[in-house]
Design an enzyme around this catalytic site. Structure first.
Site, PDB file in Angstrom:
ATOM      1  N   LYS A  57       0.832  -1.237   0.038  1.00  0.00           N
ATOM      2  CA  LYS A  57      -0.047   0.127   0.044  1.00  0.00           C
ATOM      3  C   LYS A  57       0.747   1.276  -0.066  1.00  0.00           C
ATOM      4  O   LYS A  57       0.481   2.203  -0.445  1.00  0.00           O
ATOM      5  CB  LYS A  57      -1.014  -0.057   1.094  1.00  0.00           C
ATOM      6  N   GLU A  79      -9.138   6.638   3.888  1.00  0.00           N
ATOM      7  CA  GLU A  79     -10.322   6.026   4.691  1.00  0.00           C
ATOM      8  C   GLU A  79      -9.348   4.648   4.946  1.00  0.00           C
ATOM      9  O   GLU A  79      -8.330   4.607   4.410  1.00  0.00           O
ATOM     10  CB  GLU A  79     -11.394   5.526   3.864  1.00  0.00           C
ATOM     11  N   SER A 136       1.517 -10.010  -0.838  1.00  0.00           N
ATOM     12  CA  SER A 136       1.463  -8.602  -0.735  1.00  0.00           C
ATOM     13  C   SER A 136       1.717  -7.811   0.525  1.00  0.00           C
ATOM     14  O   SER A 136       1.944  -6.723   0.569  1.00  0.00           O
ATOM     15  CB  SER A 136      -0.277  -8.433  -1.025  1.00  0.00           C
TER      16      SER A 136
HETATM   17  C1  LIG Z   1      -5.101  -4.023   1.740  1.00  0.00           C
HETATM   18  C2  LIG Z   1      -4.326  -5.171   1.507  1.00  0.00           C
HETATM   19  C3  LIG Z   1      -4.714  -6.017   0.372  1.00  0.00           C
HETATM   20  C4  LIG Z   1      -6.049  -5.752  -0.284  1.00  0.00           C
HETATM   21  O1  LIG Z   1      -6.195  -4.596  -1.188  1.00  0.00           O
HETATM   22  P1  LIG Z   1      -5.874  -4.623  -2.682  1.00  0.00           P
HETATM   23  O2  LIG Z   1      -6.283  -3.220  -2.947  1.00  0.00           O
HETATM   24  O3  LIG Z   1      -6.616  -5.591  -3.269  1.00  0.00           O
HETATM   25  O4  LIG Z   1      -4.640  -4.991  -2.969  1.00  0.00           O
HETATM   26  C5  LIG Z   1      -4.177  -7.109   0.176  1.00  0.00           C
HETATM   27  N1  LIG Z   1      -3.098  -7.562   1.006  1.00  0.00           N
HETATM   28  C6  LIG Z   1      -2.741  -6.594   1.983  1.00  0.00           C
HETATM   29  C7  LIG Z   1      -1.390  -7.048   2.861  1.00  0.00           C
HETATM   30  C8  LIG Z   1      -3.298  -5.254   2.237  1.00  0.00           C
HETATM   31  O5  LIG Z   1      -2.734  -4.605   3.573  1.00  0.00           O
END
Ligand SMILES: *Cc1c(COP(=O)(O)O)cnc(C)c1O
Length: 403
Positions: free
Chosen positions: A96, A118, A385
């Site tokens: 993010k 948000e 992610s």
């Molecule tokens: C917020 C988040 C997501 C989901 O958000 P996307 O916009 O779909 O990427 C996925 N993995 C992590 C670690 C997050 O913090």
């Protein structure tokens, strides 16, 4: 219709539409601000100084490029060649921050000194608070009071970073209510304020802008896999909340039509409406929070509650480009249950020494289904992610372990 890949390269159109998805469904007062962002953002793409600043911060502050890690034991287990893209190693623990820094720099360009955002679990809030501290921008984050209760450490983190966290007490007191409140603030203060949206959704140009800032994931992964394997991957796998880490990984491979895209949605604890956040299994066409997309709604078009073990995937709609990729069959989306995600978390921890975020654990938990759909030794990249530190206490609670 042209082939899906050539069509989606030209998308969105001038109105921010991916086929019938996307667009701008916002109060009239926000249109000038969205136009201003669209124009300024288009300029930054050719602005060498902006691009340099963005990439220097990604390198020296975020810690990019993130590695592509060979997953030896996981590969043996599934008889596939599996590489992990390590967004968990970014500063603040997830992808993010890539978008938060990009948009904070854009806000500076626009001369806006005040930022709002948000947050659900608090990950986007922390990333935005971090970017604002770095660049000296004033920041306010809206968060549902139920989420604040569940995510105390992130609330405190944001405050440590100098951000004002405002609790939202309406509706279910979660993410969608926080988005509504942020939009309300923006309508009132649009002259002075930039709204940093946290995923590839909302009104145009956010889905495109967030995708482009997150495309650094796919650009790096493409170069890294070519170097490591001398060829493109067969399959990319990523979890899909709003859709930013997945579209960031997928997008630089869009023209490579042999590279398959697989998204993992939150299957929650059951197939009934309200028990999951799998927009492509239980959702239908609708308009929600500024865009047209798939929405989890009842027969009267009322948006329903959602459930997922991971807060970051727990949202009733999905970015418009994913809706388009799904309809045109360029991408496939699988539902991965809470239990499968938890199994994925344990598996990655035990086989590779990486505790993933519960969101990312859905991409690992999709592996048995991915294996059914691919040949032996297929070359996969899975996006990790984020890291699991934030979820350790929750996993212990779910498994009845007292910490
Ligand atoms: C917020 C988040 C997501 C989901 O958000 P996307 O916009 O779909 O990427 C996925 N993995 C992590 C670690 C997050 O913090």
């Amino acid at each position: 219709m042209a082939s899906s890949s050539s069509a989606s390269r030209a998308l969105p159109d001038a109105h921010g539409r991916f086929g019938r998805y996307g667009g701008r469904y916002v109060p009239e007062t926000l249109i000038p601000a969205l136009d201003e962002i669209t124009a300024a953002y288009a300029k930054t793409k050719k602005d060498k100084a902006f691009q340099k600043r963005f990439h220097v911060l990604l390198r020296t502050f975020v810690g990019r490029p993130t590695p592509l890690t060979w997953a030896d034991r996981l590969s043996k287990k599934y008889a596939r060649r599996i590489w992990l893209k390590r967004e968990d190693l970014n500063h603040t623990g997830a992808h993010k921050i890539n978008n938060a820094i990009g948009q904070a720099l854009l806000a500076q360009k626009l001369g806006k000194q005040r930022i709002i955002a948000e947050t659900g679990a608090g990950q986007h809030g922390v990333a935005t608070a971090t970017a604002c501290a770095l660049l000296g921008l004033k920041c306010r984050v809206y968060m549902g009071t139920e989420d604040m209760r569940r995510q105390q450490p992130n609330v405190f983190r944001m405050r440590l970073l100098g951000t004002e966290v405002v609790g939202v007490d309406s509706g279910t007191r979660t993410l969608k209510d926080a988005v509504n409140e942020a939009l309300r603030d923006w309508v009132t203060n649009v002259e002075s304020t930039h709204y940093i949206l946290g995923s590839a959704l909302g009104p145009h140009p956010y889905p495109v802008m967030v995708r482009d800032f997150q495309s650094v994931i796919g650009k790096e992964a493409r170069a890294q896999i070519l170097k490591a394997e001398g060829r493109l991957p067969d399959v990319l796998v990523a979890c899909v909340g709003g859709g930013s880490n997945s579209i960031g990984l997928f997008h630089p491979f869009m023209k490579d039509t042999k590279v398959r895209f697989i998204g993992a949605e939150a299957g929650g604890r059951g197939a009934e409406l309200g028990e999951h956040a799998a927009r492509f299994s239980g959702g239908s066409f609708g308009v929600f929070q500024g865009m047209a997309s798939y929405v989890l709604q009842d027969g009267d078009g009322q948006v329903v509650g959602t459930h997922s073990v991971s807060a970051g995937l727990d949202y009733a709609s999905i970015g418009p480009e994913h809706a388009w990729l799904r309809d045109t069959k360029r991408a496939e989306y699988l539902r991965v249950s809470d239990a499968q995600a938890l199994a994925g978390l344990h598996l990655l921890a035990e086989t590779e020494g990486i505790i993933p975020a519960l969101e990312s654990a859905h991409a690992i938990g999709a592996l048995p289904q991915v294996v059914e759909r691919t040949r032996k030794n297929a070359l996969l990249i899975i996006n990790v992610s984020g890291r699991g530190d934030k979820d350790v206490a929750e996993v212990a609670r779910l498994e009845g372990v007292a910490l």
